[in-house]
Design a protein around this motif. Structure first.
Motif, PDB file in Angstrom:
ATOM      1  N   PRO A 157       0.955  -1.278  -0.056  1.00 17.63           N
ATOM      2  CA  PRO A 157       0.066   0.119  -0.017  1.00 17.63           C
ATOM      3  C   PRO A 157       0.756   1.285   0.121  1.00 17.63           C
ATOM      4  O   PRO A 157       0.412   2.428  -0.624  1.00 17.63           O
ATOM      5  N   ILE A 158       2.063   1.159   0.607  1.00 15.58           N
ATOM      6  CA  ILE A 158       2.902   2.442   0.750  1.00 15.58           C
ATOM      7  C   ILE A 158       3.511   2.767  -0.657  1.00 15.58           C
ATOM      8  O   ILE A 158       3.427   3.857  -0.906  1.00 15.58           O
ATOM      9  N   VAL A 159       3.991   1.633  -1.420  1.00 14.23           N
ATOM     10  CA  VAL A 159       4.394   2.088  -2.745  1.00 14.23           C
ATOM     11  C   VAL A 159       3.242   2.359  -3.689  1.00 14.23           C
ATOM     12  O   VAL A 159       3.533   3.434  -4.280  1.00 14.23           O
ATOM     13  N   LEU A 160       2.293   1.891  -3.379  1.00  9.98           N
ATOM     14  CA  LEU A 160       1.030   2.409  -4.304  1.00  9.98           C
ATOM     15  C   LEU A 160       0.765   3.708  -4.121  1.00  9.98           C
ATOM     16  O   LEU A 160       0.192   4.545  -4.954  1.00  9.98           O
ATOM     17  N   ALA A 161       0.795   4.161  -2.900  1.00  8.33           N
ATOM     18  CA  ALA A 161       0.352   5.768  -2.477  1.00  8.33           C
ATOM     19  C   ALA A 161       1.438   6.659  -2.972  1.00  8.33           C
ATOM     20  O   ALA A 161       1.104   7.365  -3.206  1.00  8.33           O
ATOM     21  N   VAL A 162       2.795   5.980  -2.920  1.00  5.72           N
ATOM     22  CA  VAL A 162       3.711   6.932  -3.452  1.00  5.72           C
ATOM     23  C   VAL A 162       3.456   7.088  -5.023  1.00  5.72           C
ATOM     24  O   VAL A 162       3.676   8.407  -5.582  1.00  5.72           O
ATOM     25  N   VAL A 163       3.253   6.194  -5.618  1.00  2.00           N
ATOM     26  CA  VAL A 163       2.837   6.272  -7.105  1.00  2.00           C
ATOM     27  C   VAL A 163       1.697   7.158  -7.457  1.00  2.00           C
ATOM     28  O   VAL A 163       1.589   7.993  -8.153  1.00  2.00           O
ATOM     29  N   ALA A 164       0.647   6.998  -6.490  1.00  2.00           N
ATOM     30  CA  ALA A 164      -0.439   8.053  -6.733  1.00  2.00           C
ATOM     31  C   ALA A 164       0.030   9.332  -6.498  1.00  2.00           C
ATOM     32  O   ALA A 164      -0.554  10.169  -6.915  1.00  2.00           O
ATOM     33  N   VAL A 165       0.791   9.560  -5.353  1.00  3.60           N
ATOM     34  CA  VAL A 165       0.908  10.942  -5.297  1.00  3.60           C
ATOM     35  C   VAL A 165       1.745  11.584  -6.408  1.00  3.60           C
ATOM     36  O   VAL A 165       1.780  12.713  -6.628  1.00  3.60           O
ATOM     37  N   VAL A 166       2.939  10.708  -6.967  1.00  7.01           N
ATOM     38  CA  VAL A 166       3.678  11.242  -7.892  1.00  7.01           C
ATOM     39  C   VAL A 166       2.595  11.571  -9.283  1.00  7.01           C
ATOM     40  O   VAL A 166       2.946  12.810  -9.871  1.00  7.01           O
ATOM     41  N   LEU A 167       1.843  10.917  -9.468  1.00  4.46           N
ATOM     42  CA  LEU A 167       0.985  11.102 -10.586  1.00  4.46           C
ATOM     43  C   LEU A 167      -0.036  12.524 -10.388  1.00  4.46           C
ATOM     44  O   LEU A 167      -0.400  12.924 -11.180  1.00  4.46           O
ATOM     45  N   LEU A 168      -0.420  12.347  -8.989  1.00  2.00           N
ATOM     46  CA  LEU A 168      -1.484  13.669  -8.831  1.00  2.00           C
ATOM     47  C   LEU A 168      -0.575  14.812  -8.648  1.00  2.00           C
ATOM     48  O   LEU A 168      -0.980  15.781  -9.339  1.00  2.00           O
ATOM     49  N   ALA A 169       0.755  14.761  -8.401  1.00  2.00           N
ATOM     50  CA  ALA A 169       1.546  15.900  -8.463  1.00  2.00           C
ATOM     51  C   ALA A 169       2.016  16.436  -9.978  1.00  2.00           C
ATOM     52  O   ALA A 169       1.863  17.657 -10.055  1.00  2.00           O
ATOM     53  N   THR A 170       2.026  15.412 -10.581  1.00  2.00           N
ATOM     54  CA  THR A 170       2.290  15.591 -12.156  1.00  2.00           C
ATOM     55  C   THR A 170       1.084  16.275 -12.684  1.00  2.00           C
ATOM     56  O   THR A 170       1.034  17.207 -13.383  1.00  2.00           O
ATOM     57  N   ALA A 171       0.040  15.736 -12.484  1.00  2.00           N
ATOM     58  CA  ALA A 171      -1.410  16.495 -13.038  1.00  2.00           C
ATOM     59  C   ALA A 171      -1.409  17.791 -12.544  1.00  2.00           C
ATOM     60  O   ALA A 171      -1.858  18.688 -13.494  1.00  2.00           O
ATOM     61  N   ILE A 172      -1.351  18.013 -11.179  1.00  2.00           N
ATOM     62  CA  ILE A 172      -1.516  19.352 -10.791  1.00  2.00           C
ATOM     63  C   ILE A 172      -0.634  20.453 -11.282  1.00  2.00           C
ATOM     64  O   ILE A 172      -1.131  21.292 -11.769  1.00  2.00           O
ATOM     65  N   SER A 173       0.448  19.876 -11.467  1.00  2.00           N
ATOM     66  CA  SER A 173       1.737  20.850 -12.076  1.00  2.00           C
ATOM     67  C   SER A 173       1.397  20.908 -13.520  1.00  2.00           C
ATOM     68  O   SER A 173       1.302  22.310 -13.986  1.00  2.00           O
ATOM     69  N   LEU A 174       0.823  19.998 -14.356  1.00  2.00           N
ATOM     70  CA  LEU A 174       0.640  20.244 -15.857  1.00  2.00           C
ATOM     71  C   LEU A 174      -0.704  21.077 -16.053  1.00  2.00           C
ATOM     72  O   LEU A 174      -0.842  21.857 -16.663  1.00  2.00           O
ATOM     73  N   ARG A 175      -1.436  20.695 -15.082  1.00  2.00           N
ATOM     74  CA  ARG A 175      -2.850  21.579 -15.329  1.00  2.00           C
ATOM     75  C   ARG A 175      -2.609  22.744 -14.944  1.00  2.00           C
ATOM     76  O   ARG A 175      -3.085  23.950 -15.449  1.00  2.00           O
ATOM     77  N   SER A 176      -1.826  23.224 -14.144  1.00  2.00           N
ATOM     78  CA  SER A 176      -1.485  24.644 -13.651  1.00  2.00           C
ATOM     79  C   SER A 176      -0.942  25.489 -14.675  1.00  2.00           C
ATOM     80  O   SER A 176      -1.341  26.706 -15.067  1.00  2.00           O
ATOM     81  N   ARG A 177       0.167  24.734 -15.362  1.00  2.00           N
ATOM     82  CA  ARG A 177       0.948  25.315 -16.414  1.00  2.00           C
ATOM     83  C   ARG A 177       0.237  25.460 -17.736  1.00  2.00           C
ATOM     84  O   ARG A 177       0.258  26.321 -18.200  1.00  2.00           O
ATOM     85  N   LEU A 178      -0.615  24.588 -17.941  1.00  2.00           N
ATOM     86  CA  LEU A 178      -1.594  24.597 -19.013  1.00  2.00           C
ATOM     87  C   LEU A 178      -2.491  25.763 -18.915  1.00  2.00           C
ATOM     88  O   LEU A 178      -2.709  26.339 -20.007  1.00  2.00           O
ATOM     89  N   LYS A 179      -3.095  26.022 -17.925  1.00  2.00           N
ATOM     90  CA  LYS A 179      -4.123  27.048 -17.566  1.00  2.00           C
ATOM     91  C   LYS A 179      -3.383  28.478 -17.525  1.00  2.00           C
ATOM     92  O   LYS A 179      -4.008  29.121 -18.525  1.00  2.00           O
ATOM     93  N   ALA A 180      -2.188  28.530 -17.209  1.00  2.00           N
ATOM     94  CA  ALA A 180      -1.583  29.779 -17.218  1.00  2.00           C
ATOM     95  C   ALA A 180      -1.124  30.110 -18.754  1.00  2.00           C
ATOM     96  O   ALA A 180      -1.329  31.467 -19.247  1.00  2.00           O
ATOM     97  N   VAL A 181      -0.913  29.025 -19.732  1.00  2.00           N
ATOM     98  CA  VAL A 181      -0.604  29.357 -20.919  1.00  2.00           C
ATOM     99  C   VAL A 181      -1.873  29.736 -21.505  1.00  2.00           C
ATOM    100  O   VAL A 181      -1.957  30.416 -22.560  1.00  2.00           O
ATOM    101  N   ARG A 182      -3.034  28.997 -21.433  1.00  2.00           N
ATOM    102  CA  ARG A 182      -4.387  29.381 -22.154  1.00  2.00           C
ATOM    103  C   ARG A 182      -4.698  30.746 -21.733  1.00  2.00           C
ATOM    104  O   ARG A 182      -5.266  31.285 -22.487  1.00  2.00           O
ATOM    105  N   GLU A 183      -4.451  31.145 -20.257  1.00  2.00           N
ATOM    106  CA  GLU A 183      -4.962  32.376 -19.918  1.00  2.00           C
ATOM    107  C   GLU A 183      -4.119  33.595 -20.277  1.00  2.00           C
ATOM    108  O   GLU A 183      -4.314  34.702 -19.917  1.00  2.00           O
ATOM    109  N   ARG A 184      -2.794  33.216 -21.195  1.00  2.00           N
ATOM    110  CA  ARG A 184      -1.958  34.004 -21.419  1.00  2.00           C
ATOM    111  C   ARG A 184      -1.269  34.918 -20.471  1.00  2.00           C
ATOM    112  O   ARG A 184      -1.142  36.111 -20.306  1.00  2.00           O
ATOM    113  N   GLN A 185      -1.070  34.145 -19.254  1.00  2.00           N
ATOM    114  CA  GLN A 185      -0.601  34.990 -18.047  1.00  2.00           C
ATOM    115  C   GLN A 185       1.077  35.409 -18.382  1.00  2.00           C
ATOM    116  O   GLN A 185       1.703  34.318 -18.980  1.00  2.00           O
TER     117      GLN A 185
END
Length: 165
Positions: free
Chosen positions: A41-69
């Motif tokens: 469960p610990i290894v699976l939780a670490v993988v989930a956190v890495v995927l979640l952090a990657t998604a949050i990072s990419l989502r915020s960067r894509l949103k900033a580009v779309r809004e031309r910040q």
């Protein structure tokens, strides 16, 4: 690259669960069933956190580009493609692992009177939950990296193939 569907991942988990349950039942009847690793469960939780952090990072960067910040940092297309591949591979492996621990956990539910089997059933349950978390995070990352539909393209014919000969 086609997106993974939740239905496919649930099917993989179900098939792996049935095979795991049958294998655990057979293995237990022939001798000693191996234990469920506590680190699963610990290894699976670490993988989930890495995927979640990657998604949050990419989502915020894509949103900033779309809004031309001003100062918005773009997303490298190859990096986004790699993130999708990581998400899909993680989801497929998590579906198999979730099925395996789910099947073993179902078998262990019949052995709850033995204290060591009870703790293994609890560990298997946590592994199933964290495996589901990996699948959810991977599907969300895949969704974040999806390209927006381009409405400037001419419409494609949807009917049967018609060719003038």
């Amino acid at each position: 690259m086609k997106p993974l569907r939740l239905r496919l991942l649930l099917g993989i988990a179900a098939v792996a669960g049935v095979f795991s349950w049958a294998g655990a039942k057979l293995w237990d009847s022939l001798g000693q069933l191996p234990g469920v690793p506590g680190a699963a469960p610990i290894v699976l939780a670490v993988v989930a956190v890495v995927l979640l952090a990657t998604a949050i990072s990419l989502r915020s960067r894509l949103k900033a580009v779309r809004e031309r910040q001003p100062g918005a940092k773009g997303v490298d297309p190859l990096g986004a493609a790699r993130a999708v591949v990581l998400a899909q591979a993680s989801a497929l492996v998590a579906a198999v692992v979730t099925g395996i621990y789910g099947g073993a956990g179902v078998h262990l539910l019949g052995l709850l009177d033995i204290e060591s089997r009870k703790s293994q059933a609890i560990t298997a349950g946590f592994a199933v939950l964290t495996g589901a978390g990996v699948i959810a995070a991977a599907l969300w990352l895949q969704h974040v990296c999806k390209l927006p539909e381009d409405h400037d393209d001419p419409p494609r014919p949807t009917g049967s193939a018609t060719s003038a000969r």
